[in-house]
Design an enzyme around this catalytic site. Structure first.
Site, mmCIF file in Angstrom:
data_model
loop_
_atom_site.group_PDB
_atom_site.id
_atom_site.type_symbol
_atom_site.label_atom_id
_atom_site.label_comp_id
_atom_site.label_asym_id
_atom_site.label_seq_id
_atom_site.Cartn_x
_atom_site.Cartn_y
_atom_site.Cartn_z
ATOM 1 N N GLU A 161 25.208 1.395 6.554
ATOM 2 C CA GLU A 161 24.953 -0.028 6.772
ATOM 3 C C GLU A 161 23.492 -0.313 7.102
ATOM 4 O O GLU A 161 23.008 -1.430 6.923
ATOM 5 C CB GLU A 161 25.863 -0.567 7.882
ATOM 6 C CG GLU A 161 25.405 -0.314 9.320
ATOM 7 C CD GLU A 161 25.588 1.123 9.795
ATOM 8 O OE1 GLU A 161 25.108 1.445 10.906
ATOM 9 O OE2 GLU A 161 26.232 1.910 9.084
ATOM 10 N N HIS A 195 25.230 6.429 8.666
ATOM 11 C CA HIS A 195 25.254 4.964 8.803
ATOM 12 C C HIS A 195 24.710 4.306 7.533
ATOM 13 O O HIS A 195 23.528 3.955 7.452
ATOM 14 C CB HIS A 195 24.435 4.534 10.025
ATOM 15 C CG HIS A 195 25.114 4.842 11.317
ATOM 16 N ND1 HIS A 195 25.880 3.926 12.006
ATOM 17 C CD2 HIS A 195 25.168 5.992 12.032
ATOM 18 C CE1 HIS A 195 26.368 4.490 13.102
ATOM 19 N NE2 HIS A 195 25.945 5.743 13.131
ATOM 20 N N CYS A 221 31.002 6.511 10.861
ATOM 21 C CA CYS A 221 30.697 7.221 12.103
ATOM 22 C C CYS A 221 31.954 7.309 12.995
ATOM 23 O O CYS A 221 32.860 8.068 12.697
ATOM 24 C CB CYS A 221 29.522 6.567 12.819
ATOM 25 S SG CYS A 221 28.746 7.637 14.070
#
Length: 273
Positions: free
Chosen positions: A238, A236, A128
């Site tokens: 993660e 994202h 990001c």
């Protein structure tokens, strides 16, 4: 036992068991009148659980004089997202989103960190904001309000929605066919989440796109001029990485690159294998 050549150090049993070390730069946050340097757990978790690495968290509020020392200690660099925007002055634009927080200390720390890390052969992963930093570090610029641009979708999350809905997959990205990244993901199209109001406008020198959203927004980049692993993604990965096979592959690949770098360091060879 034959001695190793001069300048070459064999890994000891202890060093061979050591996990690769990855630098993560922290960001500014104010709480009750006190300045904090922070890092969200969701970014750290897949680095430990899937990449198999150990994080070193670097404060960005004390200047840039220690960047080289930080990089000499690590085997990779991982630049995360944040709730702040990059200072538009760094890519030659006036600030069109004055209501949005900035973190100029992180900007001034991360941009030279990117360039120096790559020159040292360190693997680099940006998520990001981290991907956008990679672009700005090499002379690229940013659409500050992509949601106002005709034919581009609003890629922002609903701030009123639960976090699980904000981070749910919301659109597909098309991976550039025939690239190493498409091979890593094992398909040419994947579904991703979307929580960004800015995006890459013009790619920086040497950067190439690896994926695009359905409206053409650049969603993944790399620097093919560098031999080591380089990857930036706009979504994202993660978030709930353990439940997403594409995220697992991404972090495993980064971890493998960091281990290769670690092995090269311990063998006395600084090039990436």
């Amino acid at each position: 036992m034959t001695k190793p050549p001069s300048g070459v150090r064999r890994p000891t049993t202890q060093s061979a068991k050591r996990k690769p070390v990855v630098l993560m730069s922290m960001g500014a946050q104010e709480r009750h009148g006190h300045p904090y340097q922070v890092m969200t757990v969701k970014y750290i978790r897949p680095l430990i659980e899937h990449a198999g690495c150990v994080p070193v968290l670097a404060p960005t509020c004390f200047g840039t004089q220690d960047i080289e020392q930080y990089l000499s200690m690590v085997d990779g660099v991982y630049l995360t997202g944040a709730g702040t925007n990059i200072d538009p002055a760094l890519y030659g634009q006036p600030n069109l989103t004055p209501e949005k927080a900035q973190d100029k200390d992180r900007d001034l720390f991360d941009l030279p960190t990117i360039r120096m890390a790559l020159a040292m052969g360190l693997p680099l992963l940006g998520v990001c904001r981290g991907m956008q930093e990679m672009n700005v570090a090499f002379g690229g610029d940013i659409h500050q309000q992509l949601y106002t641009i005709p034919k581009l979708k609003d890629h922002r999350e609903d701030p009123a929605a639960p976090v699980s809905e904000q981070y749910a997959a919301s659109h597909k990205v098309r991976l550039v066919p025939g690239t190493w990244f498409a091979g890593l993901m094992q398909q040419d199209e994947i579904a991703v989440n979307s929580l960004h109001g800015q995006c890459i406008k013009t790619l920086g020198h040497g950067l190439q796109a690896l994926a695009h959203a359905e409206d053409g927004v650049i969603e993944a980049i790399h620097l093919p001029e560098f031999a080591q692993f380089t990857l930036g993604v706009q979504w994202h990965p993660e978030w709930m990485a353990a439940q997403n096979p594409h995220s697992i592959r991404l972090f495993e690949a980064f971890g493998a690159a960091c281990r290769a770098r670690q092995c090269a360091r311990w063998s006395g060879s600084e090039h990436v294998l």
